[in-house]
Design a protein around this motif. Structure first.
Motif, short mmCIF file in Angstrom:
data_model
loop_
_atom_site.label_atom_id
_atom_site.label_comp_id
_atom_site.label_asym_id
_atom_site.label_seq_id
_atom_site.Cartn_x
_atom_site.Cartn_y
_atom_site.Cartn_z
N LEU A 199 0.82 -1.21 0.00
CA LEU A 199 0.00 0.00 0.00
C LEU A 199 0.86 1.27 0.00
N ASP A 200 0.32 2.25 -0.70
CA ASP A 200 1.01 3.53 -0.84
C ASP A 200 1.27 4.14 0.54
N LYS A 201 2.48 4.63 0.75
CA LYS A 201 2.84 5.22 2.04
C LYS A 201 2.43 6.69 2.13
N THR A 202 1.84 7.20 1.04
CA THR A 202 1.38 8.59 1.05
C THR A 202 -0.08 8.64 1.47
N THR A 203 -0.61 9.85 1.48
CA THR A 203 -2.02 10.01 1.85
C THR A 203 -2.95 9.35 0.85
N ASN A 204 -2.48 9.06 -0.36
CA ASN A 204 -3.31 8.36 -1.34
C ASN A 204 -3.64 6.94 -0.88
N GLY A 205 -2.84 6.40 0.05
CA GLY A 205 -3.07 5.04 0.52
C GLY A 205 -3.83 4.96 1.83
N LEU A 206 -4.27 6.11 2.34
CA LEU A 206 -4.96 6.08 3.63
C LEU A 206 -6.27 5.29 3.55
N PHE A 207 -7.08 5.61 2.55
CA PHE A 207 -8.39 4.96 2.45
C PHE A 207 -8.24 3.47 2.14
N THR A 208 -7.33 3.12 1.21
CA THR A 208 -7.15 1.71 0.86
C THR A 208 -6.50 0.94 2.00
N ARG A 209 -5.70 1.61 2.83
CA ARG A 209 -5.13 0.94 4.01
C ARG A 209 -6.25 0.53 4.96
N GLY A 210 -7.21 1.43 5.14
CA GLY A 210 -8.39 1.06 5.93
C GLY A 210 -9.19 -0.02 5.25
N GLN B 79 -14.46 -0.55 -3.25
CA GLN B 79 -13.38 -0.58 -2.26
C GLN B 79 -12.03 -0.25 -2.89
N VAL B 80 -11.79 -0.85 -4.03
CA VAL B 80 -10.55 -0.57 -4.77
C VAL B 80 -10.93 -0.20 -6.19
N PRO B 81 -10.84 1.11 -6.54
CA PRO B 81 -11.18 1.51 -7.92
C PRO B 81 -10.29 0.80 -8.94
N TYR B 82 -10.79 0.70 -10.15
CA TYR B 82 -10.10 -0.03 -11.21
C TYR B 82 -8.66 0.46 -11.39
N ALA B 83 -8.48 1.78 -11.31
CA ALA B 83 -7.15 2.34 -11.55
C ALA B 83 -6.14 1.90 -10.51
N PHE C 105 -11.80 -3.25 14.10
CA PHE C 105 -11.39 -2.22 13.14
C PHE C 105 -10.68 -1.08 13.86
N LYS C 106 -11.24 -0.68 14.97
CA LYS C 106 -10.64 0.40 15.75
C LYS C 106 -9.25 -0.01 16.26
N ALA C 107 -9.14 -1.24 16.75
CA ALA C 107 -7.86 -1.71 17.27
C ALA C 107 -6.81 -1.81 16.18
N LEU C 108 -7.17 -2.36 15.03
CA LEU C 108 -6.19 -2.55 13.96
C LEU C 108 -5.83 -1.24 13.28
N MET C 109 -6.77 -0.32 13.18
CA MET C 109 -6.45 0.99 12.60
C MET C 109 -5.49 1.75 13.51
N THR C 110 -5.78 1.75 14.81
CA THR C 110 -4.87 2.44 15.72
C THR C 110 -3.52 1.72 15.78
N ASN C 111 -3.53 0.41 15.65
CA ASN C 111 -2.30 -0.37 15.64
C ASN C 111 -1.44 0.00 14.44
N GLU C 112 -2.07 0.17 13.29
CA GLU C 112 -1.33 0.45 12.06
C GLU C 112 -0.88 1.91 11.98
N PHE C 113 -1.74 2.84 12.35
CA PHE C 113 -1.44 4.25 12.13
C PHE C 113 -0.63 4.88 13.27
N LYS C 114 -0.48 4.14 14.35
CA LYS C 114 0.30 4.66 15.49
C LYS C 114 1.76 4.89 15.05
N ASP C 115 2.26 6.10 15.40
CA ASP C 115 3.66 6.47 15.15
C ASP C 115 4.01 6.47 13.66
N GLN C 116 3.05 6.76 12.80
CA GLN C 116 3.32 6.84 11.37
C GLN C 116 2.84 8.19 10.84
#
Length: 1438
Positions: free
Chosen positions: A505-516, A1307-1311, A666-677
């Motif tokens: 997944l993209d490490k930029t803000t473009n990957g925020l939604f797809t990371r979720g 969830q994941v657009p064609y592009a 979802f709350k636990a895994l999102m906070t787990n992933e986004f913590k300190d990033q």
């Protein structure tokens, strides 16, 4: 077997070795004596000389050497127990004025789709709250009196429906399913209301065999022994040694030594034979070690020799262990009858005799009745209640009692009645004086585990129960290896698919939604994986009910075992997925975060599995549970926190987020992933493009960003987007496991207090106004007249186009793992001719059913060799159609009434030129002959639900279904098994009539009375291994048959002996049967065999065939596989499906209710959507939720399809209708229900969500949703057709569901899809649904951003917002507005209109009707898949 415990309390007690040595010494001492008796009189049924035999005097059956060993073993065991301080459990039973009240049938109406609405209207009518509900009742048992002392045996006789099973249930203290029980039942001196704590000491063994089919004999019995191993044993004897000793004893007693590692099987799983399975049921009940055992028709399916061995074992244990035995037998021979002490005869719930067995026949003879020669006493007593069977002595005409009421009155006026009542009073006085309950309770405490509660009815502790159940649960799981492989294959494949879709997944803000989206997908995947728990909940409910009545274990221990087995599977599948997906996603490479990710998924798996299990435990049927599951799943997905952030949730339902395990995950895994990033937005910061280099006036296009910073902190993003706090991560993980524990507690409550099996009791329901009056004297007279008329109708001549069916050199072998091919039939030959009745006999497991399966062309597994011919010609395509096969297992579609089932068979199997009225008239004649006229409008139902006809009535229906087809050849596999003597006689007499009219037939029969046996002309006798022992004429009084065996070394037959029992005894049938001769070899070297071979060759010549074939009945038309045309089949099958769907409101109305409730949830969740940019996302997810609900129909349709497919395979084997008739009819019947469900969902959501109100948009929304629903239903049916069982289809579903969810473009657009997966996007039907519906709904929308949705930034000094963003807005979607008077504070709205939104997904409005057409094509293709897969799997594996 608790009475056999060699218990000790001091060091001087005998050891195990001493006990075994003593047993062997006694056996050796008696062996020569036993052999002498065996050789001189082993063939005599009683002690007296043949000329002085009188079974009414109560002489006992002579015991052979095995019986001597068994008796001495139990006597020594009991003596040892008493010597070491053990106490005997001597508990007799006394019944006084017992009346059992049941619900009247006229209040039991077949449910249909109107039933829920009637119930709802009744609840809403306030007048009903003040009315007293009138419940019509009837007496199942009426004023019953009787008793039986400890160590004695009571035989309960009566025709089906007389109340025998009810009496046995009440005696075993199972009274919950009855309206009222009055009178008194005492166990020794303990009243019934106090006996509940000793539940396992009085058990009821039902007529049907209920076991887990994939467990072996050893696993089944060893499990029961673990829970019944007493605490008090020999000092040297371990629990394992005790179990081994008792196991070896019991399997030896009941002839199951060689079947130790054979799976039990059932009607759908090949395993033990019918007789072996019955012996398995008996053995399991023996293991329970109860003091009082009630056996309900437990000889059903046993051959005569095995039935006698079983009855003798009951006698021995009653004598030696002081067991109280109460048994109900159908067709009990005189040998069995003589083993009992007392007999109780019931007629329509009334006692017409109770007393010693030797006085019963004389009592009825004195009343004026007469007994036919050679008729067994038990058959005579049972037949007294049947006006068609009983005979009246000359001079007593008009003076004998007629109805059950008359017979009861006569009994109560008799001197014998008064004597028995006085004897009962004396028995009760003796019991009160001796107080046997003192020793009884003391011994139970000795046997019970010391960690068990004093009031607990269970022998073993809760921990022991849980351990044993856990091991059994693992065995059940391991026994279904294919499902396990399917499950882990699904995890492996789907994990790679998810990892590929969300790869690195993209490490930029473009990957925020797809990371979720990746985290969301993993959670949903683990949740869906456990949905099979709902279906598993409904497997084994009747086994649980039986074991609960045996006091083997608490239901909660069973639930705990399921949870314990869940844990390793949850860990395995969660870690497998985590290892693959976590690193492919490119989530934060931190060991701590990885393990939190994995353990959170474990918690999701466990919590979801227990929640699905709760849906099953709290609902009566699978469809009810599935409907509840579907709308709760919709709730869980909506209030997850992903599609709708917490702040935007509808306040009515916001609370659900806090009870949703998926939300916490979802709350636990999102906070787990986004913590300190932090996530960079250098390329996407607003505004972007050439010339925008000043970062001070740019901002990341996500909530939580700060102007001037070209990155956003993960914690800030979570806080402003989802209202998640990183500090709550640990609490969220803990909350998942706490919810898991809460769901376990819910399941424990449900499984302990809800019994959805009706206690194993079947309750009949009828069409409205069609219920007969039960146990009513006048109704009884009317039924008697109908049966009498039917008897006279049977005398009419039947015209049957029969023929000669021959078979020669039939060999059949099956593959056995580790062994190779096992031969089950060995060179069998024979024939059936018009005018002859051929009996097929042999011991249990000799291959009788296997031979019929082979001859009827039902076998699909194994290798069949040999030749079969009809009228000298090879079998043609119409052979299965013109052949009637009454199978041993009674498999019926539960949604029809008895008359409807028979009419369906007649319409589709009789010749098409026969008028419909004539077919229906024949159905009525069969109903009358089968004594089922009063059941014509009763629902067949199922034993699992407790609603429907009884086991015995199902057997009659099985026979009737074949008879109404007017077959040319008839195979009958135990048609009289489970029927009373008169019913058996009527059926055999009817079969005799068919044979006389020219129908060739062969009939397996296990326990024929001499009267029944006389109807047969020829006998095919098989020995173990499928070897032929005899095939030839029986002869008058069976002399031809008997002379053959005597001439070849068999013993002489006693004139009073039952010929069927004689031949089975001679060839060594039965549990302990032995013979010194190889009867198969004798047969092949006999002159009779040579004559048979010669005649078989002669029967193939035209000269001989013409003698038996009526040329007027021979039609030179082309053979037809089915009697009727495809159109007729389709119409009739569709009508039947339509009727069954109409009568299944939990499936149909349940799906409507699911659509309404889910529609309201979704509609109000997205209530009154506006035109802001965030509402564009909400619109998309609203439409996506509608698609998800459609997909969930798969879970509802799949079980129904598997149920109907199992019945189709049975029907197809008899050529009722073709595979394509079934396939198209089951597709067609679902269509109106799908359209109605879609319409209800449309009305509940479309306007509620505030979508566009123009007619064309609304119509298109409804139309394409309906089309997608039709496709999903047919897709699920195609999946069901392709899979062997539902467990495999459920295991593979996650891959198919995620294919639909992931590749639809939301969830994941064609592009953003990796190139490898892009082809799947175009193959996904959900893509065409969403493209069509999204473009139609969003096309007219003009986006007006709310203040909260604007991305705020400032323009550089000296520039307005418009000037600053001019180049940006020319090349980007959306628009920019000024937020202050100086036009320096800017707000960016990401979209101008709906068209810009869907264009970002590469969707086009012009494609909407093309998309609809593609969905139609998908629907058509899925129907073709149904046709193809049904064709490939149309035959059952057998």
């Amino acid at each position: 077997m608790s009475e056999t415990h060699l218990s000790v309390s001091n060091n001087e007690s005998p050891s195990v070795e001493d006990g075994n040595r003593q047993f062997e010494e006694v056996a050796k001492d008696l062996e020569s004596q036993a052999k002498a008796i065996s050789q001189s009189q082993r063939f005599q049924d009683i002690h007296t000389d043949p000329g002085d035999v009188d079974i009414e005097l109560g002489e006992r059956v002579r015991e052979n050497e095995d019986d001597f060993k068994l008796r001495k073993y139990f006597e020594n065991s009991m003596r040892t127990q008493l010597e070491i301080g053990g106490k005997p459990k001597k508990m007799g039973v006394s019944i006084k004025n017992l009346t059992v009240v049941g619900q009247g049938a006229d209040h039991s109406i077949i449910a249909d789709n109107f039933t829920p609405f009637k119930f709802l209207l009744s609840c809403l009518n306030p007048l009903n709250y003040f009315k007293k509900r009138e419940l019509n009742t009837f007496n199942i048992l009426n004023d019953i009196n009787g008793y039986i002392e400890d160590g004695k045996m009571l035989l309960v006789l009566g025709r089906p429906g007389s109340g025998c099973s009810t009496l046995l249930r009440v005696v075993s203290n199972q009274i919950e399913s009855y309206i009222d029980v009055t009178g008194e039942v005492k166990y020794g001196n303990i009243p019934s209301d106090e006996f509940g704590r000793y539940r396992g000491e009085a058990i009821y063994t039902p007529e049907e065999d209920i076991h887990y089919p994939t467990l072996t004999v050893f696993e089944t019995l060893d499990f029961t022994l673990k829970l019944k191993t007493p605490h008090q044993r020999l000092p040297e004897e371990t629990k394992a040694n005790f179990r081994t000793k008792i196991f070896d004893l019991l399997v030896s007693m009941y002839g199951l030594v060689n079947q130790r590692n054979t799976i039990v099987g059932n009607e759908f799983v090949r395993g033990l034979s019918g007789g072996e399975r019955k012996r398995m049921t008996i053995t399991e009940a023996m293991v329970s070690g109860s003091s009082i055992t009630c056996w309900d028709s437990s000889t059903r399916g046993l051959d005569a020799a095995s039935a006698l061995d079983y009855a003798k074992s009951l006698r021995i244990m009653s004598d030696t262990l002081h067991k109280t035995t109460i048994a109900s037998f159908y067709q009990a021979s005189d040998s069995i009858y003589g083993l009992f002490d007392k007999v109780l005869v019931l007629d329509k719930g009334r006692c017409i005799y109770f007393g010693p067995i030797h006085l019963a026949k004389k009592y009825f003879l004195d009343l004026g009745f007469d007994c036919e020669p050679r008729k067994s006493v038990a058959d005579f007593l049972t037949g007294i209640s049947n006006p068609q069977e009983r005979l009246v002595r000359p001079g007593f005409e008009g003076r004998v009692p007629e109805t059950s009421g008359d017979l009861e009155s006569a009994w109560k006026r008799s001197a014998l009645f008064r004597e028995q009542m006085e004897a009962q009073q004396l028995y009760e006085a003796t019991v009160e004086k001796e107080q046997p309950s003192v020793e009884f309770i003391e011994q139970i405490r000795n046997e019970r585990s010391k960690t068990s509660s004093k009031r607990s009815p269970y022998t073993s502790s809760f921990i022991t129960q849980s351990i044993a159940l856990t091991k059994r649960q693992f065995q059940l799981s391991y026994g279904d290896k294919f499902t396990i492989v399917s499950l882990f294959s699904t995890v492996f494949i789907q994990s790679f698919i998810l990892g590929g879709v969300y790869f690195q997944l993209d490490k930029t803000t473009n990957g925020l939604f797809t990371r979720g989206g990746a985290i969301f997908s993993s959670i949903i995947f683990m949740c869906i994986l456990t949905s099979g728990n709902l279906h598993n909940t409904f497997n084994g409910r009747r086994i649980l009910q039986k074991h609960k009545s045996y006091a083997l274990y608490r239901p909660s221990a069973f639930l705990i075992s399921q949870v314990l087995v869940d844990i390793p599977f949850a860990f395995a599948q969660s870690f497998l997925h985590a290892i693959i997906a976590y690193f492919m996603y490119g989530l934060d490479y931190n060991a701590g975060k990885f393990f939190i990710f994995a353990f959170t998924l474990v918690g999701v798996t466990l919590a979801s599995g227990s929640l699905y299990r709760a849906f099953g435990n709290f609902t009566p049927t699978l469809f009810a549970g599935q409907n509840v599951m579907n709308f709760v799943f919709i709730f869980m997905v909506n209030y997850f926190g992903y599609t709708i952030p917490y702040d935007k949730m509808h306040p009515w339902f916001q609370w659900f987020f806090w009870v949703n395990p998926l939300g916490y995950a979802f709350k636990a895994l999102m906070t787990n992933e986004f913590k300190d990033q932090s996530f960079s937005c250098a390329q996407s910061a607003i505004p972007y493009g050439d010339g925008y280099t000043d970062s001070l006036h740019r901002i990341c296009p996500v909530v939580g960003s700060v102007e001037g910073e070209i990155s956003v902190a993960g914690e800030s993003y979570l806080k402003h987007t989802f209202s998640f706090k990183v500090s709550e991560r640990a609490i969220d993980v803990i909350a998942i496991y706490l919810l898991w524990l809460f769901y376990i507690a819910l399941n424990i409550f449900a499984i302990e207090f809800f019994d959805w099996t009706s206690g194993g009791y079947t309750h009949k329901v009828y069409k409205k106004g069609k219920a007969p009056k039960l146990n009513d004297v006048e109704e009884e007279r009317n039924q008697n007249k109908i049966v009498e008329q039917a008897t006279s109708n049977m005398k009419e001549n039947l015209k049957i186009a029969g023929g000669i069916f021959t078979w020669e050199n039939i060999n059949y072998s099956v593959p056995v793992p580790g062994i190779g091919q096992k031969l089950l039939l060995d060179d069998v030959l024979g024939w059936i001719k018009p005018g002859q009745m051929t009996a097929l006999m042999g011991s249990s497991g000799a291959g009788k059913t296997t031979l019929l399966d082979v001859l009827a062309k039902r076998k699909t597994i194994g290798i069949v060799q040999g030749e079969s011919a009809l009228n000298g010609k090879p079998l043609k395509i119409d052979f299965e159609r013109i052949t009637g096969y009454v199978e041993q297992m009674d498999v019926h579609n539960p949604g029809l009434t008895v008359r409807e089932a028979l009419r369906f068979s007649a319409k589709l199997r009789q010749e098409p030129e026969i008028p419909l009225a004539e077919k229906f008239e024949y159905v009525e004649r069969v109903l009358e002959m089968m004594e089922m006229k009063h059941l014509g409008d009763a629902l067949v139902g199922s034993l699992e639900t407790g609603i429907g006809i009884s086991v015995e009535e199902r057997k009659r229906l099985t026979i009737g279904l074949e008879l109404v087809a007017k077959p040319h050849i008839l195979f009958l596999d135990e048609p009289t098994s489970g029927l009373d003597a008169q019913s058996s006689y009527n059926i055999v007499k009817f079969i005799r009539k068919l044979a006389d009219a020219g129908m060739p037939l062969v009939c397996t029969i296990h326990q024929p009375s001499p009267v029944l046996f006389e109807h047969f002309d020829r006998l095919l006798l098989l020995a173990k291994g499928g070897k032929t022992v005899y095939f030839g004429d029986i002869g008058e009084n069976s002399q031809t048959l008997i002379n053959y065996f005597v001439r070849n070394g068999g013993r002489e037959s006693d004139p009073s002996e039952n010929p069927a029992e004689y031949i089975l005894d001679v060839i060594g049938a039965g549990v302990h049967g032995k013979t010194d001769y190889d009867w198969s070899a004798i047969w092949k070297s006999s002159p009779e065999y040579s004559q048979i071979k010669a005649e078989l060759a002669l029967l193939k010549t035209d000269e001989e065939l013409v003698k038996y074939i009526n040329s007027s009945n021979v039609k030179n038309e082309v053979p037809r596989e089915f009697a009727t045309s495809f159109l007729t089949q389709f119409i009739e099958v569709y009508k039947r499906f339509n009727l069954m769907w109409w009568r299944d409101p939990q499936y149909t109305i349940g799906s409507f209710a699911q659509s309404i409730i889910s529609g309201l949830i979704v509609g109000f969740t997205f209530f009154k959507l506006e035109d802001s940019s965030s509402d564009m996302n909400q619109r998309i997810f609203f439409l996506w939720e509608g698609m998800v609900l459609g997909v969930l129909l798969i879970y509802l349709v799949l079980p129904q399809f598997f149920i109907q497919k199992s019945f189709f395979k049975r029907d197809y084997a008899s050529k009722y209708y073709s595979w394509h008739s079934f396939s198209l009819a089951i597709v067609a019947v679902e269509m109106p229900y799908v359209i109605i469900s879609t319409t209800l969902f449309f009305f509940c959501t479309y306007w509620t969500a505030g979508l566009q109100f123009d007619a064309i948009s609304g119509f298109y929304y409804w139309l394409i949703h309906a089309m997608f629903g039709l496709y999903i239903v047919s897709f699920s049916q195609a999946l069901g057709a392709a899979c062997f069982d539902i467990a495999i289809s459920i295991a593979s579903l996650p891959i198919l569901l995620f294919y639909i969810f992931l590749f639809c473009g939301v969830q994941v657009p064609y592009a953003l899809l990796p190139p490898f997966f892009r082809f799947m996007y175009y193959l996904n039907p959900a893509k065409y649904l969403l493209e069509g519906i999204v473009t139609t709904i969003l096309k007219p929308v003009e986006v007006i951003c709310k203040s909260d949705d604007l991305i705020r930034f400032t323009s550089p000094s000296g520039q307005t917002c418009e000037q600053y963003t001019e180049r940006f807005t020319q090349n980007s979607p959306g628009y920019v507005v000024s937020l202050n008077a100086n036009q320096t504070e800017c707000g960016y709205c990401v979209y101008k209109n709906g068209e810009e939104y869907y264009q970002s997904l590469d969707w086009k409005y012009e494609n909407r009707w093309r998309n609809f057409g593609i969905l139609v094509a998908y629907w058509a293709s899925s129907i073709l898949f149904i046709l193809g897969f049904v064709y490939l799997t149309k035959k059952a594996r057998r």
